[in-house]
Write a protein that holds these residues in place. Structure first.
Motif, PDB file in Angstrom:
ATOM      1  N   GLN A   4       0.865  -1.188   0.000  1.00  0.00           N
ATOM      2  CA  GLN A   4       0.000   0.000   0.000  1.00  0.00           C
ATOM      3  C   GLN A   4       0.897   1.233   0.000  1.00  0.00           C
ATOM      4  N   GLN A   5       0.561   2.204  -0.801  1.00  0.00           N
ATOM      5  CA  GLN A   5       1.427   3.399  -0.858  1.00  0.00           C
ATOM      6  C   GLN A   5       0.630   4.660  -1.214  1.00  0.00           C
ATOM      7  N   THR A  20      -1.441   0.850  -5.081  1.00  0.00           N
ATOM      8  CA  THR A  20      -0.805  -0.391  -4.635  1.00  0.00           C
ATOM      9  C   THR A  20       0.333  -0.724  -5.589  1.00  0.00           C
ATOM     10  N   VAL A  69       6.445   7.947  -5.198  1.00  0.00           N
ATOM     11  CA  VAL A  69       6.143   7.788  -3.773  1.00  0.00           C
ATOM     12  C   VAL A  69       7.068   8.743  -3.015  1.00  0.00           C
ATOM     13  N   GLN A 127       5.016   4.169   2.189  1.00  0.00           N
ATOM     14  CA  GLN A 127       4.381   2.919   1.771  1.00  0.00           C
ATOM     15  C   GLN A 127       4.641   1.854   2.834  1.00  0.00           C
TER      16      GLN A 127
END
Ligand SMILES: NC(=O)c1ccc[n+]([C@@H]2O[C@H](COP(=O)([O-])OP(=O)(O)OC[C@H]3O[C@@H](n4cnc5c(N)ncnc54)[C@H](OP(=O)(O)O)[C@@H]3O)[C@@H](O)[C@H]2O)c1
Length: 370
Positions: A4-5, A20, A69, A127
């Motif tokens: 999950q991020q 994801t 991210v 994440q």
């Protein structure tokens, strides 16, 4: 099981999206370590990255086509290891991230900035899991909680590097950081992550610490919680250099943690001691000087520097070996990073906005693992 991020297209703090990614398959690549992330601490840089404003390093491309991210600082647990580890980690070890794993020792280099650096240009740690090269990790100090330990990589190391003897250069290894700083005067600008880490390090080493802040309440916390010696409100005392000189019998500060940049540098030039060091760390007061003022200020910098025979030093985090050295100092003095507020993972955008608003004292942290 998927990772999950949170992702950013570097288009604003309110534009982050949940996503994801596939979990790395076992066996892991050689010399890699899979970490389950417990806590992430936020740095001002992360807010800039998410807004597409992290543009002052020319070798880092801002706003690439792929979502990114964000964030660089985490504490987590090793959940799987590949073969042939350069640095020996095992499943269950608690670890913290190293901002730029290519900078093992010595100065930053353009190719390191271009190809490493968590949270730009590399994907960052906001994440649930991350695959690190083993050199990109260090053991987390046992005496710290995960939320405290995740504050170390950028804020603490930047403050640590700033409180070094300038003439000795970056590769200097102090035989005793305490004796190096004992009796010195340190000015820490503001009460954000870097500044508060600097206050803690300087006080532990026996320095006299002057804290500036826009808030009297935060100044009082700096005194009561951390033992700051002199407090200056830079809003009510815009000529705060005079207050530094008054507090030090005209001597000034040996080290200034210069976080304001264009907004504060002029005062720092007046507050620095003869032979002292202004560490150019941040730019919370702006990255450029105002138009009209620009010519005069740029022209004046060299004269201002020589006038007090001082050093103006640019700081860029620090190498892995100095991070290790700093961990030894933290352990010795049992310094605990100040965690102001912890947000849950699903409120990560709100956490970034909170940091950007500047309401915090010390560090803002995200709880990633339940
Ligand atoms: N060069 C490097 O390696 C490096 C590493 C880390 C950070 N940085 C930079 O250093 C700066 C600080 O980073 P951070 O993560 O500690 O930020 P932060 O936690 O977001 O710090 C925010 C605090 O800075 C203070 N501040 C804001 N404007 C100011 C001004 N004009 N003068 C003095 N203080 C001011 C405020 O304190 P009060 O509320 O008390 O007024 C504010 O709460 C940022 O510009 C960041 O990008 C550079």
């Amino acid at each position: 099981m998927e990772i999950q991020q949170w992702q950013t297209r570097q288009d604003g703090l309110d534009c982050l999206v949940r996503a994801t990614a596939p979990m790395p398959a076992v066996p892991l690549p050689e010399d890699h370590v899979l970490v389950k992330i417990h806590n992430v601490s936020l740095n001002y840089r992360d807010t800039e990255v998410c807004m597409g404003l992290y543009s002052h390093h020319r070798s880092v491309a801002v706003g690439g086509p792929e979502p990114l991210v964000p964030c660089s600082d985490m504490c987590g647990t090793v959940v799987a290891v590949g073969s042939g580890l350069e640095i020996d980690f095992k499943v269950g070890d608690r670890v913290v991230s190293v901002f730029n794993h290519l900078q093992r020792t010595g100065h930053m280099r353009p190719e390191y900035i271009k190809s490493a650096g968590l949270g730009l240009p590399l994907n960052g740690v906001l994440q649930t899991h991350y695959l690190f090269p083993s050199i990109g990790l260090l053991p987390a100090p046992e005496y710290l909680t995960d939320a405290e330990a995740c504050c170390l990589p950028i804020a603490s190391l930047t403050a640590w590097m700033s409180l070094q003897v300038a003439e000795a250069g970056l590769n200097y290894k102090a035989e005793s950081p305490d004796s190096r700083l004992k009796g010195k005067i340190v000015v820490a600008q503001g009460t954000g992550g870097v500044s508060i880490a600097g206050v803690q390090i300087a006080k532990a080493a026996g320095a006299t610490v002057i804290v500036t802040s826009s808030s009297d309440a935060k100044l009082e916390t700096a005194r009561s919680l951390l033992g700051a010696d002199h407090l200056i409100n830079y809003k009510t005392t815009p000529q705060w250099a005079d207050a530094v000189l008054a507090a030090t019998d005209g001597y000034g500060a040996d080290f200034i943690l210069e976080n304001g940049g264009a907004g504060t540098l002029r005062q720092s030039f007046d507050a620095v001691a003869f032979g002292g060091v202004i560490n150019c760390i941040g730019y919370l007061g702006g990255k450029t000087t105002k138009k009209g003022q620009e010519e005069e200020e740029d022209h004046a910098v060299s004269v201002l520097a020589l006038r007090r025979n001082m050093t103006l030093r640019g700081i860029m985090n620090g190498p892995r070996d100095r991070f290790e050295e700093m961990l030894g100092f933290y352990e010795q003095h049992k310094i605990k990073p100040v965690v102001h507020r912890v947000f849950p993972f699903n409120e990560s955008p709100a956490a970034l906005q909170y940091l950007f608003s500047g309401q915090h004292f010390g560090k803002v942290v995200i709880q990633v693992a339940e």
